[in-house]
Design a protein around this motif. Sequence first.
Motif, PDB file in Angstrom:
ATOM      1  N   ARG A  55       0.829  -1.218   0.000  1.00 45.30           N
ATOM      2  CA  ARG A  55       0.000   0.000   0.000  1.00 45.30           C
ATOM      3  C   ARG A  55       0.852   1.252   0.000  1.00 45.30           C
ATOM      4  NH1 ARG A  55      -2.846  -0.772   5.393  1.00 45.30           N
ATOM      5  NH2 ARG A  55      -1.347  -2.460   5.651  1.00 45.30           N
ATOM      6  N   TRP A  56       0.267   2.334  -0.523  1.00 41.38           N
ATOM      7  CA  TRP A  56       0.856   3.658  -0.390  1.00 41.38           C
ATOM      8  C   TRP A  56      -0.247   4.638  -0.021  1.00 41.38           C
ATOM      9  CZ3 TRP A  56      -0.841   7.546  -3.703  1.00 41.38           C
ATOM     10  CH2 TRP A  56      -1.493   7.134  -4.875  1.00 41.38           C
ATOM     11  N   SER A  81      -4.479   0.510  -2.396  1.00 42.52           N
ATOM     12  CA  SER A  81      -4.083  -0.852  -2.738  1.00 42.52           C
ATOM     13  C   SER A  81      -4.788  -1.253  -4.016  1.00 42.52           C
ATOM     14  CB  SER A  81      -4.448  -1.828  -1.607  1.00 42.52           C
ATOM     15  OG  SER A  81      -4.134  -3.159  -1.956  1.00 42.52           O
ATOM     16  N   ARG A 325      11.496   6.152  -0.579  1.00 42.14           N
ATOM     17  CA  ARG A 325      10.034   6.042  -0.663  1.00 42.14           C
ATOM     18  C   ARG A 325       9.352   7.373  -0.408  1.00 42.14           C
ATOM     19  NH1 ARG A 325       8.912   1.784   3.821  1.00 42.14           N
ATOM     20  NH2 ARG A 325      11.117   1.974   4.329  1.00 42.14           N
ATOM     21  N   LEU A 350       5.556   4.431  -1.947  1.00 45.37           N
ATOM     22  CA  LEU A 350       5.900   4.290  -3.359  1.00 45.37           C
ATOM     23  C   LEU A 350       7.406   4.419  -3.510  1.00 45.37           C
ATOM     24  CD1 LEU A 350       3.163   6.469  -5.129  1.00 45.37           C
ATOM     25  CD2 LEU A 350       3.426   3.993  -5.329  1.00 45.37           C
ATOM     26  N   PRO A 356       4.554   0.589  -5.931  1.00 43.27           N
ATOM     27  CA  PRO A 356       4.103   0.412  -4.548  1.00 43.27           C
ATOM     28  C   PRO A 356       4.975  -0.620  -3.833  1.00 43.27           C
ATOM     29  CG  PRO A 356       2.250   0.339  -6.079  1.00 43.27           C
ATOM     30  CD  PRO A 356       3.495   0.275  -6.914  1.00 43.27           C
TER      31      PRO A 356
END
Length: 372
Positions: A55-56, A81, A325, A350, A356
């Motif tokens: 997830r981001w 997601s 990230r 990310l 991701p």
Amino acid sequence: MRTGRGRARSAAHRFAPLPTVTAALALTVVLLGVLPAAATNGTVWTTLPSTPTVRWGLAAAAAPCPVGQTGTCVYSVGGNSGGTSTGTTESYNRLTNAWSTVSPLSVPRRRLAAAAAPCPVGQSGTCVYSVGGLNTADATVATVESYNPATNAWSSLPAMPTPRAALASTAGPCPLGQAGTCVYAIGGNTGTANVATVESYNPVTNAWSTLPPLSAPRIFLAAATAPCPAGQSGTCVYATGGNNGTANVATVESYNPATNAWSPVTALPGPRSDLAAAAAPCPVGQAGTCVYAVGGSAPGATGTVESYNPASNVWTTLPAMPTPRLALGAATTVCPPGQTGTCVYAVGGLAAGGAPTGTLEALDPPPAPSDD
């Protein structure tokens, strides 16, 4: 809203990450066990098991582990997601070095914020609060929920007065005239405009208060709670970095609940947005508690990590995250097996090129040696 380049974007792409830079990046993913990743002056990064769900635009907080487990866990909450908002919530237990899936948010959200604070009236213990965000319809919401680890259940709470996404949250002493610990919601975007709005939720009264705003609107900022800067006493809330709608900023401000006022402090060494923040013991050679600014967009995914010492009003550059990230979460709790002290955990986000990731990495900044 306006992106970091000042262009209008369609609703379907609101709060997408700021432009990233494609680069060759060697990623080390450790699914089992731990791996020391970098060390400078006693500051060590460790790569830990990745989140079960990549997830981001998620949020993170540290709180007691869910029922049936002991110790303090790192929670990853919501996020994007598979291209949509999710309610997925997972907890990392440093004692077992493993993730567990717990009850999901009742309202799936991305670009939300989270903090750990005393549970709302009628419940006991410490809860994880999820604040604002974008739902599956891409609408900005004022939704607030609290997760009680003892019952493994989320509770719906009074909504924020101002719906917002891409905001920051932290828990700290309640503002002047109130007692206890409050959850702060800082900055963000209402769906039509970037705002400087600051509001606090009091678990004892189950009510929100509107506080003095930031000096200017900011989105994609981060927040943490630490001792107030030199010249002030008590504990302050720090709002770090972000984007003003046209460019990343290095702005850092501190809110003193005792005076109900914001003060500028030393800016980040370089502008960053979509970063995460946490408070932890200062790095080796320094004493006290520092604010850590972790990753983000500079622009493009960065592994930059810097710590702010309130006593000296100075930022220190630390070893970079092994995995650069943006749109990640961060939380502070006891270090993983094999290390001692308190660590800053960086989760999800990310990576370079916009991929991701579920990567979990922990920074161990040993406190300054004692004179004893």
